[in-house]
Design a protein around this motif. Structure first.
Motif, PDB file in Angstrom:
ATOM      1  N   TRP A  94      -0.666  -9.463  -3.542  1.00 55.27           N
ATOM      2  CA  TRP A  94      -0.939  -9.766  -4.947  1.00 55.27           C
ATOM      3  C   TRP A  94      -2.358  -9.406  -5.377  1.00 55.27           C
ATOM      4  CZ3 TRP A  94       2.026 -10.523  -8.980  1.00 55.27           C
ATOM      5  CH2 TRP A  94       1.469 -11.034 -10.143  1.00 55.27           C
ATOM      6  N   ASN A  95      -3.341  -9.756  -4.561  1.00 58.24           N
ATOM      7  CA  ASN A  95      -4.729  -9.563  -4.974  1.00 58.24           C
ATOM      8  C   ASN A  95      -5.118  -8.094  -5.101  1.00 58.24           C
ATOM      9  OD1 ASN A  95      -5.168 -12.251  -5.258  1.00 58.24           O
ATOM     10  ND2 ASN A  95      -5.815 -12.520  -3.121  1.00 58.24           N
ATOM     11  N   SER A  96      -4.428  -7.232  -4.384  1.00 55.88           N
ATOM     12  CA  SER A  96      -4.786  -5.812  -4.473  1.00 55.88           C
ATOM     13  C   SER A  96      -3.787  -5.029  -5.334  1.00 55.88           C
ATOM     14  CB  SER A  96      -4.878  -5.208  -3.085  1.00 55.88           C
ATOM     15  OG  SER A  96      -3.682  -5.430  -2.395  1.00 55.88           O
ATOM     16  N   ARG A  97      -3.020  -5.732  -6.175  1.00 54.81           N
ATOM     17  CA  ARG A  97      -2.043  -5.009  -6.997  1.00 54.81           C
ATOM     18  C   ARG A  97      -2.778  -4.066  -7.952  1.00 54.81           C
ATOM     19  NH1 ARG A  97      -3.179  -9.751  -9.090  1.00 54.81           N
ATOM     20  NH2 ARG A  97      -3.182 -10.087 -11.338  1.00 54.81           N
ATOM     21  N   PRO A  98      -2.300  -2.829  -8.079  1.00 58.22           N
ATOM     22  CA  PRO A  98      -2.987  -1.868  -8.946  1.00 58.22           C
ATOM     23  C   PRO A  98      -2.547  -2.079 -10.397  1.00 58.22           C
ATOM     24  CG  PRO A  98      -1.200  -0.792  -7.757  1.00 58.22           C
ATOM     25  CD  PRO A  98      -1.155  -2.233  -7.379  1.00 58.22           C
TER      26      PRO A  98
ATOM     27  N   THR B 218       0.841  -1.192   0.000  1.00 61.21           N
ATOM     28  CA  THR B 218       0.000   0.000   0.000  1.00 61.21           C
ATOM     29  C   THR B 218       0.874   1.238   0.000  1.00 61.21           C
ATOM     30  OG1 THR B 218      -1.443  -1.248   1.456  1.00 61.21           O
ATOM     31  CG2 THR B 218      -1.964   1.073   1.170  1.00 61.21           C
ATOM     32  N   MET B 219       1.903   1.205   0.842  1.00 65.61           N
ATOM     33  CA  MET B 219       2.696   2.414   1.034  1.00 65.61           C
ATOM     34  C   MET B 219       3.578   2.740  -0.168  1.00 65.61           C
ATOM     35  SD  MET B 219       3.800   2.862   4.983  1.00 65.61           S
ATOM     36  CE  MET B 219       3.888   1.256   5.725  1.00 65.61           C
ATOM     37  N   GLY B 220       3.789   1.755  -1.073  1.00 63.42           N
ATOM     38  CA  GLY B 220       4.653   2.010  -2.222  1.00 63.42           C
ATOM     39  C   GLY B 220       3.902   2.511  -3.446  1.00 63.42           C
ATOM     40  N   ARG B 221       2.589   2.597  -3.355  1.00 59.76           N
ATOM     41  CA  ARG B 221       1.814   3.007  -4.545  1.00 59.76           C
ATOM     42  C   ARG B 221       2.156   4.384  -5.083  1.00 59.76           C
ATOM     43  NH1 ARG B 221      -3.926   0.023  -4.795  1.00 59.76           N
ATOM     44  NH2 ARG B 221      -3.083  -1.942  -4.065  1.00 59.76           N
ATOM     45  N   PRO B 222       2.490   5.335  -4.213  1.00 64.55           N
ATOM     46  CA  PRO B 222       2.836   6.655  -4.754  1.00 64.55           C
ATOM     47  C   PRO B 222       4.016   6.611  -5.734  1.00 64.55           C
ATOM     48  CG  PRO B 222       2.420   6.820  -2.407  1.00 64.55           C
ATOM     49  CD  PRO B 222       2.428   5.351  -2.723  1.00 64.55           C
ATOM     50  N   TYR B 223       4.876   5.580  -5.649  1.00 69.35           N
ATOM     51  CA  TYR B 223       5.939   5.451  -6.659  1.00 69.35           C
ATOM     52  C   TYR B 223       5.322   5.184  -8.034  1.00 69.35           C
ATOM     53  CZ  TYR B 223       9.762   5.093  -3.234  1.00 69.35           C
ATOM     54  OH  TYR B 223      10.679   5.344  -2.249  1.00 69.35           O
ATOM     55  N   LEU B 224       4.284   4.347  -8.050  1.00 66.90           N
ATOM     56  CA  LEU B 224       3.621   4.042  -9.320  1.00 66.90           C
ATOM     57  C   LEU B 224       2.928   5.294  -9.869  1.00 66.90           C
ATOM     58  CD1 LEU B 224       2.005   0.563  -8.517  1.00 66.90           C
ATOM     59  CD2 LEU B 224       4.127   1.015  -9.737  1.00 66.90           C
ATOM     60  N   ASP B 225       2.294   6.044  -8.972  1.00 67.66           N
ATOM     61  CA  ASP B 225       1.635   7.291  -9.397  1.00 67.66           C
ATOM     62  C   ASP B 225       2.663   8.275  -9.960  1.00 67.66           C
ATOM     63  OD1 ASP B 225      -0.857   6.391  -8.492  1.00 67.66           O
ATOM     64  OD2 ASP B 225      -0.481   7.137  -6.467  1.00 67.66           O
ATOM     65  N   ALA B 226       3.795   8.380  -9.270  1.00 66.39           N
ATOM     66  CA  ALA B 226       4.834   9.331  -9.711  1.00 66.39           C
ATOM     67  C   ALA B 226       5.359   8.934 -11.088  1.00 66.39           C
ATOM     68  CB  ALA B 226       5.973   9.375  -8.691  1.00 66.39           C
ATOM     69  N   ALA B 227       5.596   7.629 -11.277  1.00 69.36           N
ATOM     70  CA  ALA B 227       6.095   7.161 -12.575  1.00 69.36           C
ATOM     71  C   ALA B 227       5.064   7.451 -13.668  1.00 69.36           C
ATOM     72  CB  ALA B 227       6.415   5.672 -12.505  1.00 69.36           C
TER      73      ALA B 227
END
Ligand SMILES: Nc1ncnc2c1ncn2[C@@H]1O[C@H](COP(=O)(O)OP(=O)(O)O)[C@@H](O)[C@H]1O
Ligand SMILES: [Mg+2]
Length: 414
Positions: free
Chosen positions: A48-52, A23-32
């Motif tokens: 795995w089941n909640s992977r965006p 959960t806490m690493g999602r902002p990296y995906l948003d930034a990319a």
């Protein structure tokens, strides 16, 4: 270290491999995504089941939670195609990322920094040689071997070598407690025992590029009382007085030098004791407890995006040196028992300085005694215009957000 190899498939900004998202690493995906950088991500079975899926081109699933499992999944991902940048999210991902960074010549903390940071006894052994102020310590194969050492130096702290979140870290106050801990932890294997440093605790979050600090923040910490030191609040944008400033800077630069830190995010914890600042530990990964969110709010920039830029060698705009606001994360607590109700959530959220309230527990859930970070029930993020207003907001949240608990032993269901 050499720069990133150029990949014929990569776009202008290159391609990123993120190791661990949760959960806490999602902002990296948003930034990319904002930067138009394609991402592949390695994700744990648990998350795995909640992977965006919409935020990454491809996910690699890690079966098992061992460091070796992460190494295997990352090796698989980079063998398929070498990325142009690679970011480790949390502690179990640091080594997997550093091995691949080293192998591919990608930007990162350095294999040396990663390996040393992963083991608290290695940290103590390495940093001593560079004059970094640390607690006196003893590394033993079994806790019984440290009995006499502990008795001579009470109070002391016992800790595992490679865990995090205060898991297994405890203060041992007197001779009776030494006997108790030696018996209770007899089968644990290697541990570190340390002189207990008494004083307020802080952390330092820094962005480093080729060994140079390009951004830094100090955070004041509030923890539970001994024996367990679980973190309860972090206040960013802390300023030390002129007397403490120089020794704190000597400590942080000494640790970077001893690590041979190259590029990335550093999170270092220290206490200020009678003899000045003393290192607790250092990590070369994203700090936990939503600290990057609080740091970003405090200085008015996106720390995750800066990390993505650093890892890909993209230009990083000049980063602020002064706070524009004063953010904090605070972790609500309750005595052990069964939650009956959580009151005041909407009221807390309505406070102008409260940015979000995120609770992981609700009515019917069990509250266990607070012995490590993982037992906390959620967090509240605040950001105020001044340190005083921040204190007012924290006080308001603590008074308003109430977790009503039926204490253990009085609940008919237990
Ligand atoms: N030698 C020590 N003296 C005093 N407190 C300590 C000492 N070592 C650890 N602590 C306390 O325990 C907390 C957790 O220990 P730490 O070494 O940071 O392990 P973890 O990786 O679990 O965070 C620290 O943040 C600090 O509050
Ligand atoms: Mg720690």
């Amino acid at each position: 270290m050499t720069g990133p190899r150029s990949s014929p498939k990569a776009r202008d900004g290159g391609e990123l491999l993120l190791v661990g998202v949760g959960t806490m690493g999602r902002p990296y995906l948003d930034a990319a995504a904002r930067l138009g950088v394609p991402v592949r991500a390695v994700e744990s079975e648990a998350a795995w089941n909640s992977r965006p899926a919409e935020l990454a081109q491809r996910f690699y699933r890690v079966r098992g939670g061992r460091e070796e499992d992460w190494v295997g999944a990352v090796a698989h991902a980079v063998a398929e195609r070498a990325p142009d940048g690679l970011i480790a999210f949390a502690e179990p991902h640091v080594l997997a990322a550093a091995l691949a960074q080293e192998r591919l010549g990608l930007r990162g903390p350095s294999l040396h920094a990663a390996v040393v940071s992963r083991n608290k006894a290695l940290q103590r052994a390495t940093f001593g040689a560079y004059g970094v102020p640390q607690p006196e310590y003893l590394h033993v194969g079994r806790i019984a071997e440290a009995r006499d050492w502990m008795l001579d130096r009470l109070p002391v702290v016992v800790k595992p070598l490679t865990l995090s979140g205060s898991e297994g870290v405890e203060l041992v106050k007197d001779a009776a407690a030494v006997d108790e801990v030696v018996a209770r932890r007899a089968d644990e294997g290697e541990v570190l025992v340390e002189e207990a440093v008494d004083g307020p605790e802080f952390s330092w979050e820094a962005l480093v590029r080729d060994g140079e600090v390009v951004f830094e923040n100090h955070t004041a910490k509030e923890t539970t009382r001994p024996p367990h030191f679980v973190e309860l609040a972090h206040r960013c944008g802390h300023r030390f007085d002129s007397e403490a400033e120089a020794p704190v800077q000597a400590l942080t630069t000494g640790v970077l030098r001893a690590l041979g830190m190259r590029t990335g995010l550093v999170h270092l914890e220290f206490k200020v004791g009678r003899r000045g600042p003393v290192l607790m530990e250092v990590a070369v990964r994203t700090p936990g407890d939503y600290l990057p969110d609080a740091v970003g709010l405090t200085y008015g920039f996106d720390l995750y995006e800066a990390v993505v830029r650093l890892s890909l060698g993209l230009p990083v705009p000049a980063l602020p040196r002064q706070p524009v606001r004063y953010a904090a994360t605070v972790f609500p607590t309750a005595p052990p028992g069964t939650i009956r109700a959580i009151e005041g959530e909407a009221e807390a959220l309505a406070h102008p300085a409260v940015v979000r309230v995120r609770l992981r527990k609700g009515p019917g859930d069990t509250v266990r005694p607070l012995t490590s970070s993982s037992q906390r029930m959620g967090h509240v993020l605040v950001a105020a215009d001044s340190p005083t207003e921040r204190e007012d907001a924290l006080k308001f949240v603590r008074e308003t957000l109430r977790v009503v608990v039926t204490p253990t032993g009085t609940d008919s269901r237990t």
